[in-house]
Design a protein around this motif. Structure first.
Motif, PDB file in Angstrom:
ATOM      1  N   TYR A 182       0.878  -1.161  -0.078  1.00 46.66           N
ATOM      2  CA  TYR A 182      -0.052   0.029  -0.185  1.00 46.66           C
ATOM      3  C   TYR A 182       0.926   1.222  -0.137  1.00 46.66           C
ATOM      4  O   TYR A 182       2.043   1.115   0.363  1.00 46.66           O
ATOM      5  N   GLN A 183       0.171   2.361  -0.561  1.00 46.53           N
ATOM      6  CA  GLN A 183       1.143   3.668  -0.650  1.00 46.53           C
ATOM      7  C   GLN A 183       1.610   4.443   0.760  1.00 46.53           C
ATOM      8  O   GLN A 183       2.351   4.663   1.037  1.00 46.53           O
ATOM      9  N   ASP A 184       0.296   4.536   1.397  1.00 43.19           N
ATOM     10  CA  ASP A 184       0.427   5.295   2.606  1.00 43.19           C
ATOM     11  C   ASP A 184      -0.830   5.211   3.288  1.00 43.19           C
ATOM     12  O   ASP A 184      -1.777   4.590   2.694  1.00 43.19           O
ATOM     13  N   LEU A 185      -1.079   5.351   4.606  1.00 39.39           N
ATOM     14  CA  LEU A 185      -1.848   5.421   5.395  1.00 39.39           C
ATOM     15  C   LEU A 185      -3.417   5.782   4.797  1.00 39.39           C
ATOM     16  O   LEU A 185      -4.521   5.377   4.997  1.00 39.39           O
ATOM     17  N   HIS A 186      -3.113   7.148   4.504  1.00 40.75           N
ATOM     18  CA  HIS A 186      -4.581   7.877   4.128  1.00 40.75           C
ATOM     19  C   HIS A 186      -5.246   7.186   2.977  1.00 40.75           C
ATOM     20  O   HIS A 186      -6.461   7.018   2.819  1.00 40.75           O
ATOM     21  N   THR A 187      -4.393   6.790   1.964  1.00 40.55           N
ATOM     22  CA  THR A 187      -4.906   5.849   0.859  1.00 40.55           C
ATOM     23  C   THR A 187      -5.418   4.751   1.304  1.00 40.55           C
ATOM     24  O   THR A 187      -6.460   4.251   0.744  1.00 40.55           O
ATOM     25  N   ALA A 188      -4.888   3.995   2.248  1.00 40.47           N
ATOM     26  CA  ALA A 188      -5.127   2.528   2.549  1.00 40.47           C
ATOM     27  C   ALA A 188      -6.726   2.861   3.350  1.00 40.47           C
ATOM     28  O   ALA A 188      -7.516   1.875   2.984  1.00 40.47           O
ATOM     29  N   VAL A 189      -6.710   3.747   4.148  1.00 40.03           N
ATOM     30  CA  VAL A 189      -8.114   3.832   4.702  1.00 40.03           C
ATOM     31  C   VAL A 189      -9.357   4.263   3.658  1.00 40.03           C
ATOM     32  O   VAL A 189     -10.341   3.899   3.929  1.00 40.03           O
ATOM     33  N   ARG A 190      -8.737   5.197   2.972  1.00 42.42           N
ATOM     34  CA  ARG A 190      -9.825   5.653   1.649  1.00 42.42           C
ATOM     35  C   ARG A 190     -10.274   4.604   1.102  1.00 42.42           C
ATOM     36  O   ARG A 190     -11.436   4.360   0.606  1.00 42.42           O
ATOM     37  N   ASN A 191      -9.449   3.538   0.600  1.00 40.65           N
ATOM     38  CA  ASN A 191      -9.674   2.538  -0.155  1.00 40.65           C
ATOM     39  C   ASN A 191     -10.796   1.392   0.439  1.00 40.65           C
ATOM     40  O   ASN A 191     -11.726   1.063  -0.040  1.00 40.65           O
ATOM     41  N   ARG A 192     -10.548   1.265   1.706  1.00 39.13           N
ATOM     42  CA  ARG A 192     -11.350   0.419   2.677  1.00 39.13           C
ATOM     43  C   ARG A 192     -12.821   1.251   2.622  1.00 39.13           C
ATOM     44  O   ARG A 192     -13.761   0.458   2.659  1.00 39.13           O
ATOM     45  N   THR A 193     -12.812   2.525   3.075  1.00 45.80           N
ATOM     46  CA  THR A 193     -14.214   3.173   3.152  1.00 45.80           C
ATOM     47  C   THR A 193     -14.963   3.087   1.837  1.00 45.80           C
ATOM     48  O   THR A 193     -16.083   2.755   2.061  1.00 45.80           O
ATOM     49  N   GLU A 194     -14.243   3.063   0.732  1.00 47.52           N
ATOM     50  CA  GLU A 194     -14.926   3.003  -0.494  1.00 47.52           C
ATOM     51  C   GLU A 194     -15.360   1.485  -0.865  1.00 47.52           C
ATOM     52  O   GLU A 194     -16.331   1.507  -1.503  1.00 47.52           O
ATOM     53  N   ILE A 195     -14.719   0.488  -0.243  1.00 52.53           N
ATOM     54  CA  ILE A 195     -15.134  -0.925  -0.568  1.00 52.53           C
ATOM     55  C   ILE A 195     -16.279  -1.293   0.417  1.00 52.53           C
ATOM     56  O   ILE A 195     -17.027  -1.698  -0.212  1.00 52.53           O
ATOM     57  N   TYR A 196     -16.148  -0.774   1.581  1.00 52.25           N
ATOM     58  CA  TYR A 196     -17.267  -1.197   2.369  1.00 52.25           C
ATOM     59  C   TYR A 196     -18.563  -0.329   2.636  1.00 52.25           C
ATOM     60  O   TYR A 196     -19.442  -0.820   3.184  1.00 52.25           O
ATOM     61  N   LEU A 197     -18.558   1.042   2.235  1.00 50.96           N
ATOM     62  CA  LEU A 197     -19.509   1.904   2.366  1.00 50.96           C
ATOM     63  C   LEU A 197     -20.038   2.707   1.191  1.00 50.96           C
ATOM     64  O   LEU A 197     -19.093   2.758   0.279  1.00 50.96           O
ATOM     65  N   PRO A 198     -21.396   2.838   1.238  1.00 49.60           N
ATOM     66  CA  PRO A 198     -21.675   3.558  -0.289  1.00 49.60           C
ATOM     67  C   PRO A 198     -21.543   5.102   0.179  1.00 49.60           C
ATOM     68  O   PRO A 198     -21.149   5.427   1.127  1.00 49.60           O
ATOM     69  N   ALA A 199     -21.385   5.624  -1.054  1.00 49.38           N
ATOM     70  CA  ALA A 199     -21.254   7.132  -0.983  1.00 49.38           C
ATOM     71  C   ALA A 199     -22.590   7.745  -0.759  1.00 49.38           C
ATOM     72  O   ALA A 199     -23.541   7.315  -0.745  1.00 49.38           O
ATOM     73  N   PRO A 200     -22.381   9.113   0.344  1.00 47.93           N
ATOM     74  CA  PRO A 200     -21.430   9.535   0.773  1.00 47.93           C
ATOM     75  C   PRO A 200     -20.956   9.268   2.263  1.00 47.93           C
ATOM     76  O   PRO A 200     -20.101   9.751   2.806  1.00 47.93           O
ATOM     77  N   LEU A 201     -21.663   7.909   2.610  1.00 45.89           N
ATOM     78  CA  LEU A 201     -20.889   7.491   3.996  1.00 45.89           C
ATOM     79  C   LEU A 201     -19.518   7.239   3.840  1.00 45.89           C
ATOM     80  O   LEU A 201     -18.773   7.519   4.987  1.00 45.89           O
TER      81      LEU A 201
END
Length: 298
Positions: A182-201
Motif C-alpha cells: 500500500y502507498q500510505d495510511l490515508h490511501t489505505a483507509v480511503r480504499n477500505r471506506t470505498e469498498i465497504y460503504l456507499p457514497a457519501p457515507l
C-alpha cells in the motif's frame, strides 16, 4: 432572536453535537478495533510437509516483543529468503511460497509479525512497528549464518514492514520483493471506506477515521511506505508485484512506489488478480517471475 427560533436553534445545535459526538466515537472505535489485536496469541504447531524440515524457534525484537519463527535450510550457494505475511495472517500463510522456494534450493525463514499468530504485541500499526520484527529476523540470520545474502519478501502488511525496515537494514539485505504494497495510511483507509460503504457515507467515515487516527496511532504521520521506500539503497534490486483487480492496495499505488525507487525496481502487475491472490491467479508465472528475480541477485 424570537423565542421560537431560539428554541429551534438550540434543538438543532444539540442534535448536531450529539451526531458529531457519535461520529467521532464510532470513528475512534473502528480505528481502535482495526489497529489492535483481535485474539490472544495462539499456538502455531509445525505443519506436516513433505518438502522440507521445519525448525521452530522464537526471536526477540529490540522493543522486547517475542516472535514465532520457522526456518527451512537449503543450498549453501542460495540466498536466504525472509517471508512476511499479510494483515491478519501468520507465518503459515507463507507456506505456498516457501514450498517452491525450498524446492529451488533457497533456505527460507518465516515469522509471525507482532500482534499476529503466536507472537506477542497488541498494536497492529500497518507495518510500522513490525519493522523491528524484520530487523530482528535479519539479525538472527546474520548472526547464525554470517556473510550469507538475505532477500526479504513481504506481502501487503509484510511489504510495508519490509519497506519501513530498509533504513535500518541498509546493505544487510540484498534485495526486496514487495507484494501488494500500500502507498500510505490515508490511501489505505480511503480504499477500505470505498469498498465497504456507499457514497457519501464512505467520505464521512474516511474523514472521521483521519480525525481520530492520531489518538489511536502515535506514529500516524510516519506510516507512509512510499516515503520510506526512498531509504532503500539505490544499488539494491526490488521486485514489486501487484494485482490489477486489487482494491485494497491498488495497482496505482504499486506504480507510485515503483516510480519512487526506479531504476532499481521492476514492476509486474497480474491484471486479473485481487489483493493477495497473485499466486492463485497464475501460479506458473508467479513462480517464474520470483525465481528469475532471486537468481539474478544471488
Amino acid at each position: 432572536m424570537k423565542k421560537g427560533r431560539w428554541k429551534r436553534f438550540k434543538t438543532a445545535l444539540f442534535l448536531f453535537l450529539v451526531a458529531a459526538s457519535l461520529w467521532l466515537l464510532s470513528s475512534y472505535g473502528v480505528a481502535y478495533w482495526g489497529t489492535r489485536r483481535h485474539r490472544p496469541p495462539f499456538p502455531e504447531p509445525i505443519p506436516a510437509i513433505a518438502w522440507g524440515k521445519i525448525e521452530s524457534f522464537r526471536i526477540t525484537t529490540d522493543d522486547r516483543e517475542e516472535l514465532g519463527a520457522w526456518f527451512i535450510d537449503g543450498a549453501q550457494d542460495r540466498p536466504f529468503v525472509l517471508l512476511l505475511h499479510g494483515n491478519g495472517g501468520r507465518r503459515e500463510d507463507c507456506l505456498k511460497q516457501a514450498e517452491f522456494l525450498t524446492k529451488a534450493g533457497f533456505p527460507v525463514m518465516m515469522i509471525s509479525l507482532r500482534a499476529h499468530g503466536d507472537s506477542t504485541g497488541q498494536i497492529n500499526d500497518l507495518g510500522y512497528g513490525a519493522r523491528l520484527d524484520v530487523i530482528a529476523a535479519a539479525r538472527w540470520l546474520a548472526e547464525k549464518y554470517p556473510g550469507r545474502p538475505v532477500m526479504v519478501w513481504g506481502s501487503s502488511l509484510g511489504a510495508a514492514a519490509a519497506i519501513f525496515a530498509s533504513r535500518n537494514l541498509g546493505h544487510q539485505v540484498s534485495g526486496y520483493i514487495l507484494e501488494c504494497p500500500y502507498q500510505d495510511l490515508h490511501t489505505a483507509v480511503r480504499n477500505r471506506t470505498e469498498i465497504y460503504l456507499p457514497a457519501p457515507l464512505d467520505r464521512i467515515a474516511y474523514l472521521g477515521l483521519l480525525t481520530v487516527s492520531p489518538l489511536v496511532l502515535p506514529n500516524v504521520d510516519k506510516i507512509s511506505p512510499i516515503e520510506a521506500a526512498g531509504e532503500i539503497p539505490g544499488d539494491i534490486p526490488v521486485l514489486i508485484l501487484a494485482g490489477g483487480a486489487d482494491r485494497r492496495a491498488r495497482p496505482e499505488e504499486a506504480k507510485a512506489i515503483y516510480r519512487r525507487i526506479q531504476p532499481q525496481a521492476d514492476l509486474v502487475i497480474f491484471q486479473e488478480a485481487d489483493h493477495m491472490k497473485l499466486f492463485q491467479t497464475d501460479p506458473k508465472q508467479y513462480r517464474h517471475i520470483v525465481l528469475d528475480f532471486l537468481k539474478k541477485v544471488e
